[in-house]
Scaffold this motif. Structure first.
Motif, PDB file in Angstrom:
ATOM      1  N   GLY A 252      29.990  54.135  32.694  1.00  0.00           N
ATOM      2  CA  GLY A 252      30.501  54.036  31.328  1.00  0.00           C
ATOM      3  C   GLY A 252      29.436  54.379  30.303  1.00  0.00           C
ATOM      4  O   GLY A 252      29.711  55.058  29.299  1.00  0.00           O
ATOM      5  N   ILE A 253      28.200  53.924  30.534  1.00  0.00           N
ATOM      6  CA  ILE A 253      27.097  54.250  29.624  1.00  0.00           C
ATOM      7  C   ILE A 253      26.842  55.760  29.620  1.00  0.00           C
ATOM      8  O   ILE A 253      26.711  56.379  28.558  1.00  0.00           O
ATOM      9  CB  ILE A 253      25.818  53.491  30.028  1.00  0.00           C
ATOM     10  N   THR A 254      26.793  56.346  30.816  1.00  0.00           N
ATOM     11  CA  THR A 254      26.485  57.777  30.921  1.00  0.00           C
ATOM     12  C   THR A 254      27.575  58.629  30.280  1.00  0.00           C
ATOM     13  O   THR A 254      27.299  59.524  29.467  1.00  0.00           O
ATOM     14  CB  THR A 254      26.314  58.169  32.397  1.00  0.00           C
ATOM     15  N   ILE A 255      28.831  58.371  30.632  1.00  0.00           N
ATOM     16  CA  ILE A 255      29.944  59.127  30.049  1.00  0.00           C
ATOM     17  C   ILE A 255      30.042  58.848  28.547  1.00  0.00           C
ATOM     18  O   ILE A 255      30.287  59.754  27.737  1.00  0.00           O
ATOM     19  CB  ILE A 255      31.263  58.772  30.758  1.00  0.00           C
ATOM     20  N   GLY A 256      29.822  57.581  28.182  1.00  0.00           N
ATOM     21  CA  GLY A 256      29.884  57.214  26.767  1.00  0.00           C
ATOM     22  C   GLY A 256      28.875  57.969  25.936  1.00  0.00           C
ATOM     23  O   GLY A 256      29.156  58.350  24.786  1.00  0.00           O
ATOM     24  N   ARG A 257      27.685  58.213  26.486  1.00  0.00           N
ATOM     25  CA  ARG A 257      26.666  58.950  25.739  1.00  0.00           C
ATOM     26  C   ARG A 257      27.039  60.423  25.610  1.00  0.00           C
ATOM     27  O   ARG A 257      26.718  61.060  24.600  1.00  0.00           O
ATOM     28  CB  ARG A 257      25.296  58.761  26.398  1.00  0.00           C
ATOM     29  N   ALA A 258      27.695  60.958  26.625  1.00  0.00           N
ATOM     30  CA  ALA A 258      28.158  62.343  26.513  1.00  0.00           C
ATOM     31  C   ALA A 258      29.189  62.458  25.388  1.00  0.00           C
ATOM     32  O   ALA A 258      29.141  63.380  24.576  1.00  0.00           O
ATOM     33  CB  ALA A 258      28.754  62.796  27.846  1.00  0.00           C
ATOM     34  N   ILE A 259      30.105  61.490  25.326  1.00  0.00           N
ATOM     35  CA  ILE A 259      31.129  61.490  24.271  1.00  0.00           C
ATOM     36  C   ILE A 259      30.504  61.200  22.909  1.00  0.00           C
ATOM     37  O   ILE A 259      30.867  61.810  21.892  1.00  0.00           O
ATOM     38  CB  ILE A 259      32.219  60.447  24.594  1.00  0.00           C
TER      39      ILE A 259
END
Length: 389
Positions: A252-259
């Motif tokens: 969630g952190i990794t995908i959230g940072r991409a978004i």
């Protein structure tokens, strides 16, 4: 040429993440070989953490003397050497010895790169670069698992990552002329005086931003370590499901940072931090509700998504709050505060869980996010003194 440098920095952020999760992935096969208790992983981790704190606090002095490019090259080289040292270690105390350059290399490069990006690139790049750290942290255990599944030992896994770090060191060295392609207000010719810890503390807003970083990393590391235990022991979630969704916290952190990188095109750093804090709060309140295991799992994922924009946006806003001339010093103490929070707050909750109850997990996070929100709003009232890159 400036975009080519950005590619090098992206690779550097991946390299920062690669070693971070190696010890956890390899330790189940390591501790038996060294004939030490499983808890001794904490000794290695603390040694790395202490080295990282020391080098973070010295990042302002080193960057003024050498510049961000050379600091990055030297730091990645130290990390590569430490990883090769791990790969040839056959006693626990050799691991402790190699953990020292391991930690020293990580702190300086982290602070130097974060400040360079904060000064020269838009906020979206800071989010995407920290997303690249998540990619590295995810790939590291995969490489270790590949080595172990291929019938090789854990030493080989460390050797593979060491080779990758050595290649990156070479790339950074040949890219050093690119780092000089844009004027850096933080880099001098070795004559500028680095700020002392006391001088940094006296800067208006410094203590607030240090506490923000302390609280953020305490939330992230405590959630990563204790979320599964909370879900299993208090919510009745199966161990397999809890483990899977605990990993979703980091995803969630990794995908959230991409978004987040795209959202920063519409919102500024302050708004992004507030958005992240609001999502973290929503996730914590969901954990507090007696609405079943799937709702609790959703709460945990929300906390991870909320964490995504906070760290990179606090860093990117540092030159705006404190000025480009002080940003490296401030980011150095921010990194040190982050590592202190990561080191001490999860064990403190462990004591609470052991002697009181693990059910206090969301309340523990609630106290931390409350303090972080208060410090952020206090910092904002002090205004800004510089321009963001």
């Amino acid at each position: 040429m400036f975009q080519l440098l950005l590619v090098v920095i992206y690779l550097s952020f991946i390299s920062l993440g690669l070693p971070d999760s190696l010890l956890g992935a390899a330790w189940p096969t390591m501790y038996g070989e060294f004939d030490v208790p499983v808890s001794y992983a904490g000794i290695i981790s603390m040694t790395i953490g202490l080295g990282t704190i020391v080098s973070s606090l010295q990042s302002d002095r080193l960057t003024k003397l050498l510049g961000a490019g050379k600091v990055t090259a030297i730091s990645v080289a130290m990390t590569a050497a430490a990883l090769f040292g791990f790969s040839v270690s056959h006693s626990f105390w050799m691991l402790i010895l190699w953990a020292i350059p391991y930690g020293l290399g990580a702190g300086s490069v982290d602070a130097a790169l974060n400040n360079y990006v904060a000064l020269h690139y838009k906020s979206r790049h800071m989010s995407w670069l920290h997303c690249m750290w998540g990619v590295g942290a995810s790939v590291g255990p995969y490489i270790m698992g590949y080595a172990l599944n291929a019938g090789r030992d854990w030493n080989t896994g460390y050797q593979y990552i060491g080779i990758m770090q050595a290649v990156l060191t070479f790339i950074i060295v040949i890219s050093l002329p690119l780092w000089k392609g844009r004027k850096d207000p933080e880099q001098g010719k070795g004559t500028e005086k680095a700020l002392s810890i006391k001088e940094i503390f006296l800067i208006p807003g410094a203590k607030e931003v240090m506490l923000m970083f302390f609280c953020y990393c305490a939330i992230e590391s405590t959630s990563g370590l204790w979320a599964s235990s909370y879900l299993v022991l208090h919510k009745g979630v199966s161990t397999e499901m809890a483990a899977n969704f605990a990993s979703m916290f980091f995803i969630g952190i990794t995908i959230g940072r991409a978004i987040s990188g795209f959202i920063t095109m519409k919102l500024n750093d302050t708004q992004m931090i507030r958005l992240g804090q609001a999502i973290i709060l929503a996730g914590i309140f969901i954990l507090l509700l007696p609405l079943g295991e799937y709702i609790s799992l959703a709460g945990l994922i929300l906390i991870g998504l909320g964490c995504a924009p906070v760290y990179p946006c606090i860093i990117h806003s540092t030159p705006a709050h404190f000025g480009a001339d002080k940003s490296q010093a401030i980011i150095g103490v921010q990194m040190a505060s982050a590592y202190v929070g990561s080191c001490i707050m999860p064990p403190i909750f462990g004591l609470i869980a052991n002697h009181i109850t693990v059910a206090l997990f969301p309340l523990y996070l609630l106290i931390l996010i409350g303090l972080m929100v208060f410090m952020h709003e206090t910092l904002n009232k002090k205004g800004v003194v510089g321009e963001q890159g």
